[in-house]
Design an enzyme around this catalytic site. Sequence first.
Site, PDB file in Angstrom:
ATOM      1  N   ARG A 104       0.838  -1.361   0.034  1.00 36.20           N
ATOM      2  CA  ARG A 104      -0.037   0.018  -0.015  1.00 36.20           C
ATOM      3  C   ARG A 104       1.083   1.234  -0.040  1.00 36.20           C
ATOM      4  NH1 ARG A 104      -5.217   1.489   3.437  1.00 36.20           N
ATOM      5  NH2 ARG A 104      -6.180   0.383   1.877  1.00 36.20           N
ATOM      6  N   HIS A 131      -7.195   0.781  -6.318  1.00 38.18           N
ATOM      7  CA  HIS A 131      -7.859  -0.183  -5.329  1.00 38.18           C
ATOM      8  C   HIS A 131      -8.503  -1.470  -5.631  1.00 38.18           C
ATOM      9  CE1 HIS A 131      -7.822  -1.219  -1.023  1.00 38.18           C
ATOM     10  NE2 HIS A 131      -8.771  -0.459  -0.586  1.00 38.18           N
ATOM     11  N   GLN A 134     -10.343  -3.999  -3.259  1.00 38.61           N
ATOM     12  CA  GLN A 134     -11.754  -3.729  -2.775  1.00 38.61           C
ATOM     13  C   GLN A 134     -12.827  -3.896  -3.472  1.00 38.61           C
ATOM     14  OE1 GLN A 134     -12.433  -1.672   0.460  1.00 38.61           O
ATOM     15  NE2 GLN A 134     -14.320  -2.505  -0.036  1.00 38.61           N
ATOM     16  N   ASP A 219     -17.066   7.253  -1.864  1.00 38.28           N
ATOM     17  CA  ASP A 219     -15.754   7.103  -1.123  1.00 38.28           C
ATOM     18  C   ASP A 219     -15.552   8.472  -0.475  1.00 38.28           C
ATOM     19  OD1 ASP A 219     -13.414   6.386  -0.092  1.00 38.28           O
ATOM     20  OD2 ASP A 219     -12.186   6.712  -2.155  1.00 38.28           O
ATOM     21  N   CYS A 259     -16.350   1.871   0.615  1.00 38.93           N
ATOM     22  CA  CYS A 259     -15.293   1.090   1.055  1.00 38.93           C
ATOM     23  C   CYS A 259     -14.701   1.129   2.598  1.00 38.93           C
ATOM     24  CB  CYS A 259     -13.992   1.507   0.253  1.00 38.93           C
ATOM     25  SG  CYS A 259     -13.440   3.082   0.350  1.00 38.93           S
ATOM     26  N   ARG A 287     -13.582  -8.252   2.248  1.00 37.30           N
ATOM     27  CA  ARG A 287     -12.311  -7.806   1.994  1.00 37.30           C
ATOM     28  C   ARG A 287     -11.460  -9.280   2.535  1.00 37.30           C
ATOM     29  NH1 ARG A 287     -10.185  -3.112   1.723  1.00 37.30           N
ATOM     30  NH2 ARG A 287      -8.256  -4.350   0.950  1.00 37.30           N
TER      31      ARG A 287
HETATM   32  N1  NVA Z   1      -9.881   6.749  -1.621  1.00 34.57           N
HETATM   33  C1  NVA Z   1      -9.657   6.282  -0.207  1.00 34.57           C
HETATM   34  C2  NVA Z   1      -9.834   4.958   0.100  1.00 34.57           C
HETATM   35  C3  NVA Z   1      -9.582   4.398   1.312  1.00 34.57           C
HETATM   36  C4  NVA Z   1      -9.771   3.043   1.403  1.00 34.57           C
HETATM   37  C5  NVA Z   1      -7.907   6.653  -0.061  1.00 34.57           C
HETATM   38  O1  NVA Z   1      -7.395   6.637  -1.024  1.00 34.57           O
HETATM   39  O2  NVA Z   1      -7.634   7.149   1.240  1.00 34.57           O
HETATM   40  N1   CP Z   2     -11.247   0.243   2.443  1.00 34.05           N
HETATM   41  C1   CP Z   2     -10.167   0.012   2.898  1.00 34.05           C
HETATM   42  O1   CP Z   2      -8.959  -0.142   2.189  1.00 34.05           O
HETATM   43  O2   CP Z   2      -9.807   0.253   4.321  1.00 34.05           O
HETATM   44  P1   CP Z   2      -8.484   0.570   5.116  1.00 34.05           P
HETATM   45  O3   CP Z   2      -7.945   1.601   4.630  1.00 34.05           O
HETATM   46  O4   CP Z   2      -8.886   0.485   6.458  1.00 34.05           O
HETATM   47  O5   CP Z   2      -7.497  -0.722   4.738  1.00 34.05           O
END
Ligand code: NVA
Ligand code: CP
Length: 300
Positions: A104, A131, A134, A219, A259, A287
Site C-alpha cells: 500500500r 484499489h 476493494q 468514497d 469502501c 475483504r
Molecule cells: N480513496 C481512499 C480509499 C481508502 C480505503 C483513500 O485512498 O484514502
Molecule cells: N477500505 C479500505 O481499504 O480500508 P483500510 O484503509 O482500513 O484498509
Amino acid sequence: MSVQHFLTLLDLDAASLANIIDRAIELKKMQKRGEIYEPLKNRVLGMVFEKSSTRTRVSFETGMIQFGGKAIFLSPRDTQLGRGELIEDSARVLSRMLDVIMIRTFEHEKAETFAEYSQVPIINGLTDLYHPCQLLADVQTYVEHRGSIKGRTICYIGDGNNMCHSYINAARQFDFKLHIATPKGYEPDADILAAAGDRVQLGHDPFAAAEGVDLISTDVWASMGQEEEQVQRIQDFKDFCVTPKLMALAHKDALFMHCLPAHRGEEVDAAVIDGPQSVVWDEAENRLHAQKALLEFLLT
Ligand code: NVA
Ligand code: CP
C-alpha cells in the site's frame, strides 16, 4: 515463467476474476461452517504499508492465519524502505524470503517497480491510482445480495480517485454499466476512462447519475495524502453527498456501498450508511474472503 501480479483488475482475465468471486463466496461458507482449510501452510505474506489501514491489514493478516500461513507487517518507519533503500533493492531482497507481497503506497509506479523486481506475486493494497482488492469485495457483496452483476448499472458518486478508477476497470472486467458523477475538476483519469468505452458515463449531476441504478457507491472526498485539501474539498463536493433523496432515485432494490472509512455528513448521510439499503459491513467483511480467494489463486 513470469510471475502473476495483481496491481490492477486488468492484470487478470475476466474468467479468472469471476472464479475468484465464486471462490470467495465458497471460502466464506467454509469458514462459517468452521472448516479448517490451510492451503498456504508455512507460506509468508509481507505487507508493506506506507499509508494507514484497518481493513486491508487485518483482512490480509487474518486470511493468511486462516490459511495456515503467516503475515509480516512492514512499516517504512522501521524498515530500510523508510531510510531510502531503493524499491528495486527492497523488492529483490524481500521477494527472496517471502512468498507474496502486498504493498500500500502513494505513487502507483512504486508498486509497478516493486513488481518488476519481485520474484513473487505483488498485490496492490491501494495506491493513489487504484484499489483493486476493494473491488473484489464489492463485487462479491453485490453478487451475494443480488446475484450476477453482469449487465447491472452501478453509480459511483464523488472523487475521480483510486476507487473510481477501480470501478471503471471493474465495469470492463465484470461487464456492468457505470455512471460516474464527480464535481468539475475532480474527474477520473481520462485514459482509464476512455479505455472503458461507452459502458462508463461521466457527468457532474449526481441526481442524473443515480436514476434507476442497482448500486450506489461512494468514497471519501479527501483520500490519504490529500489531508491539506480537506477544507477546499468539503466546499467543492458539498452537492455530492449520498442522501436518502439520492438513494430514492435508484432502483427500489438498490444497494449502498462505501469502501470505508466513512465520514457521515460528508460523502454520505448517516440515514443511508446506517439504513436498510447499506451493505457496508458485509462489504468490509468480504475483504477477508475475497483476498483469501486471490491469495489462493496467486499461490496455489
Ligand atoms: N480513496 C481512499 C480509499 C481508502 C480505503 C483513500 O485512498 O484514502
Ligand atoms: N477500505 C479500505 O481499504 O480500508 P483500510 O484503509 O482500513 O484498509
